[in-house]
Every structure is written in C-alpha cells, then in structure tokens.
Motif scaffolding. Structure first.
Motif, short mmCIF file in Angstrom:
data_model
loop_
_atom_site.label_atom_id
_atom_site.label_comp_id
_atom_site.label_asym_id
_atom_site.label_seq_id
_atom_site.Cartn_x
_atom_site.Cartn_y
_atom_site.Cartn_z
N VAL A 67 42.45 14.70 7.36
CA VAL A 67 41.45 13.95 8.13
C VAL A 67 41.23 12.57 7.52
N LYS A 68 41.17 12.50 6.21
CA LYS A 68 40.92 11.21 5.55
C LYS A 68 42.04 10.22 5.81
N VAL A 69 43.29 10.67 5.70
CA VAL A 69 44.39 9.74 5.91
C VAL A 69 44.50 9.36 7.39
N ALA A 70 44.32 10.32 8.30
CA ALA A 70 44.44 10.04 9.73
C ALA A 70 43.37 9.06 10.19
N LEU A 71 42.13 9.27 9.76
CA LEU A 71 41.05 8.37 10.16
C LEU A 71 41.19 7.01 9.49
N GLY A 72 41.62 7.00 8.24
CA GLY A 72 41.77 5.73 7.53
C GLY A 72 42.76 4.81 8.20
N VAL A 73 43.95 5.31 8.53
CA VAL A 73 44.96 4.45 9.15
C VAL A 73 44.58 4.12 10.60
N SER A 74 43.93 5.06 11.29
CA SER A 74 43.51 4.79 12.67
C SER A 74 42.52 3.64 12.73
N GLU A 75 41.55 3.65 11.84
CA GLU A 75 40.54 2.59 11.83
C GLU A 75 41.17 1.23 11.58
N GLU A 76 42.15 1.17 10.66
CA GLU A 76 42.81 -0.10 10.38
C GLU A 76 43.60 -0.60 11.59
N ALA A 77 44.35 0.29 12.23
CA ALA A 77 45.17 -0.12 13.37
C ALA A 77 44.30 -0.58 14.54
N ILE A 78 43.23 0.15 14.81
CA ILE A 78 42.38 -0.19 15.96
C ILE A 78 41.64 -1.50 15.70
N ALA A 79 41.19 -1.72 14.47
CA ALA A 79 40.52 -2.98 14.15
C ALA A 79 41.47 -4.16 14.39
N ALA A 80 42.75 -3.99 14.03
CA ALA A 80 43.72 -5.07 14.22
C ALA A 80 44.00 -5.31 15.70
N SER A 81 43.92 -4.26 16.51
CA SER A 81 44.22 -4.40 17.94
C SER A 81 43.09 -5.05 18.72
N GLY A 82 41.87 -4.97 18.20
CA GLY A 82 40.72 -5.52 18.91
C GLY A 82 40.24 -4.66 20.07
N LEU A 83 40.77 -3.44 20.20
CA LEU A 83 40.39 -2.56 21.29
C LEU A 83 39.27 -1.62 20.89
N GLU A 84 38.64 -1.00 21.88
CA GLU A 84 37.61 -0.01 21.63
C GLU A 84 38.27 1.34 21.34
N ALA A 85 37.90 1.94 20.22
CA ALA A 85 38.51 3.21 19.83
C ALA A 85 38.34 4.28 20.90
N ALA A 86 37.16 4.35 21.49
CA ALA A 86 36.86 5.41 22.45
C ALA A 86 37.71 5.32 23.72
N SER A 87 38.32 4.17 23.97
CA SER A 87 39.08 3.98 25.20
C SER A 87 40.54 4.42 25.08
N LEU A 88 40.99 4.71 23.87
CA LEU A 88 42.41 4.94 23.63
C LEU A 88 42.80 6.41 23.80
N ILE A 89 43.84 6.68 24.59
CA ILE A 89 44.45 7.99 24.52
C ILE A 89 45.27 8.03 23.24
N SER A 90 45.54 9.22 22.72
CA SER A 90 46.12 9.29 21.38
C SER A 90 47.20 10.35 21.29
N VAL A 91 48.07 10.14 20.30
CA VAL A 91 49.10 11.11 19.93
C VAL A 91 49.02 11.29 18.42
N PHE A 92 48.83 12.53 17.97
CA PHE A 92 48.80 12.85 16.55
C PHE A 92 50.03 13.69 16.23
N SER A 93 50.74 13.33 15.16
CA SER A 93 51.98 14.02 14.83
C SER A 93 52.07 14.25 13.32
N SER A 94 52.34 15.50 12.95
CA SER A 94 52.44 15.85 11.53
C SER A 94 53.41 17.00 11.36
N SER A 95 54.18 16.97 10.29
CA SER A 95 55.16 18.03 10.05
C SER A 95 54.51 19.30 9.53
N SER A 96 53.33 19.19 8.92
CA SER A 96 52.74 20.35 8.26
C SER A 96 51.26 20.55 8.52
#
Length: 276
Positions: A67-96
């Motif tokens: 959770v910490k890594v997923a939220l940390g990178v998500s917040e950085e990417a969304i801040a750079a995009s200038g978009l509203e987080a709540a508006s984005l559809i999402s895809v989460f992918s992990s091997s384990s």
C-alpha cells in the motif's frame, strides 16, 4: 492478450502525462530521470517507503509495504499530471501482492495458534492496494487488478493502453512488487520493493513527457528484451518483476525516438515505439 494478435484493432497510443517512481536507490521520478539521463550516478540502496499520509489514521496504521509503495508513486504521478485523482480509472498490477502479509499469514497457520487477525486477512487479497487507493483518493471510478507473475508490468501496460484507446480518457497504471521474507524468499527471491505509476492520456498536453505506441500485429515479438548498460540497474530490472519497465523509463528520460522491447511472456516480448 490474444486480442492484440487476432483483431485488426486500432493502433494503441498513449501520452505519458505523469510518472511516479520508487525503488532501491530511487526516491522519485525527478531523481530517477537524472540518473537515467546520465546526469547523476545511480547508487543501489535499500528502498525507503513513505508513510501513506493521504489515508485516514486508522487505515494508515494497517497499511503494509504494498500500500505504501502503490500510494506513494500514484500521488507523484497524479501531481505531475495535474488531474484529479478521483476522476481516474486505474489499473493495478503486481506479480505477488503483499509479500510480507503473505509471510505473516503462513507463519500464523504454521504455528500452534492459527488465528489470523482481521487486518492480515483483509490485506491478503490481491486488490488491497487498489482498495486503499480508492479510500485515499475518494475515487469511485473503475479499477482493474492484474497478476501475470514476471509479465505483470507488460500485462498492466497493455490493459492501461487499451483502456486509453477505447475509452479516450486518462488512465492511472500502478505496478509494484515487494520482497518476501525467508523462507519464501528462497523460492521467490525478489530483493526489494519497487513501484511505478503512470498517468497515460489519449491526447498530447503541455504536461506530456513522451508518446508511447503499440502497433497491433507488430507489438508482440520474439526479439530479446532490451538490457540496461548500468550493471546495477540491469540487476534490478531482472530481479524485480515490476522493474521490467526500466528500459521504457530510460528511453523516456532521454527523450529519444526509439523502439523498446520489454520482457513479457516466455518467448514473447512486448515492443513499443517511444517518441519525445
């Protein structure tokens, strides 16, 4: 994934409007980009996970490494995009998924006291990070959660770029892996935590950092995956499934038009065209 081989579908094009990066020796995309460009040396040190401050206090206490890594990178990417987080559809992918939580549950089941805490139980599902993301962002948009073992990043990228092309809206892609403690580590020797988030958009904007294109019929190949010249970065690419993205980030950071071949399924790689 057979859809791309058998259907005369349109070319899949996405513009990279935001990137979030966290891993061994990588604290952000801004820092990582300079290392990939050769402007700063890469030093492989243990990944430091940020506290998930966007979560309410109760959920923050329950959050594990995934959770910490997923939220940390998500917040950085969304801040750079200038978009509203709540508006984005999402895809989460992990091997384990949550490797540490899996270890703790297995340890409990192997003990004389086989009771498992409710927190451990609800964090054991593969979509836990997506659920915590929806809480932190107040998002009610759709979310896909994938697992394809070592091919998980490429599978997530295919899913996200297909959604961008078909829905014509921005999509958040989050790929991440964490390391197992022993004895599971001996069987699945992922050495550290790595996470990447991308905001992919259907149209170019002033925030776009690159254009990525997948050509149906040409994107799946038997060519070998691209390797990195830096030995430490190459080791991270091969050791952590989510880090299979590194050649794509390297090309994007250097703002070069190029073909990038990524690890996907055994004997079948994923090829993208990258343009500044």
């Amino acid at each position: 994934m057979t859809y791309l081989k058998s259907s005369p579908a349109q070319t899949l094009t996405a513009f990279v409007d935001g990137v979030g990066l966290l891993g061994p020796g990588l604290v952000s995309w801004a820092q990582g980009r300079e290392q990939f460009k050769g402007s700063a040396p890469y030093q492989p040190v243990r990944c430091v996970l940020p506290a998930p401050m966007a979560l309410p206090q109760a959920e923050r206490r329950r959050a594990g490494a995934v959770v910490k890594v997923a939220l940390g990178v998500s917040e950085e990417a969304i801040a750079a995009s200038g978009l509203e987080a709540a508006s984005l559809i999402s895809v989460f992918s992990s091997s384990s998924g949550d490797a540490v939580n899996c270890h703790e549950i297995c340890s409990a089941l192997a003990s004389s006291d086989r009771l498992i805490s409710p927190t451990r139980f609800h964090n054991s599902v593969h979509n836990a990070a997506s659920g915590y993301w929806s809480i932190s962002s107040s998002s009610m948009a759709s979310s896909s959660v994938l697992c394809a073992r070592d091919a998980s990043f490429a599978a997530g990228l295919l899913e996200a770029m297909t959604l961008v092309a078909t829905e014509q809206i921005p999509v958040l892609l989050v790929a991440y892996d964490t390391d197992y403690p022993e004895p599971l580590h001996s069987t699945r020797p992922i050495p550290d935590t790595f996470g990447l988030a991308l905001v992919l958009a259907p149209c170019r904007s002033e925030r776009s950092q690159a254009q990525w294109t997948l050509e149906p019929g040409d994107c799946l190949t038997a060519l070998p995956a691209d390797r990195l010249a830096d030995a430490a970065l190459e080791k991270m690419r091969t050791d952590i499934p989510a880090a299979r993205c590194l050649p794509l980030l390297w090309s994007t950071a250097r703002q070069r038009s190029s073909r990038v071949v990524l690890d996907y399924l055994e004997g079948l790689q994923l090829t993208l065209q990258v343009a500044p």
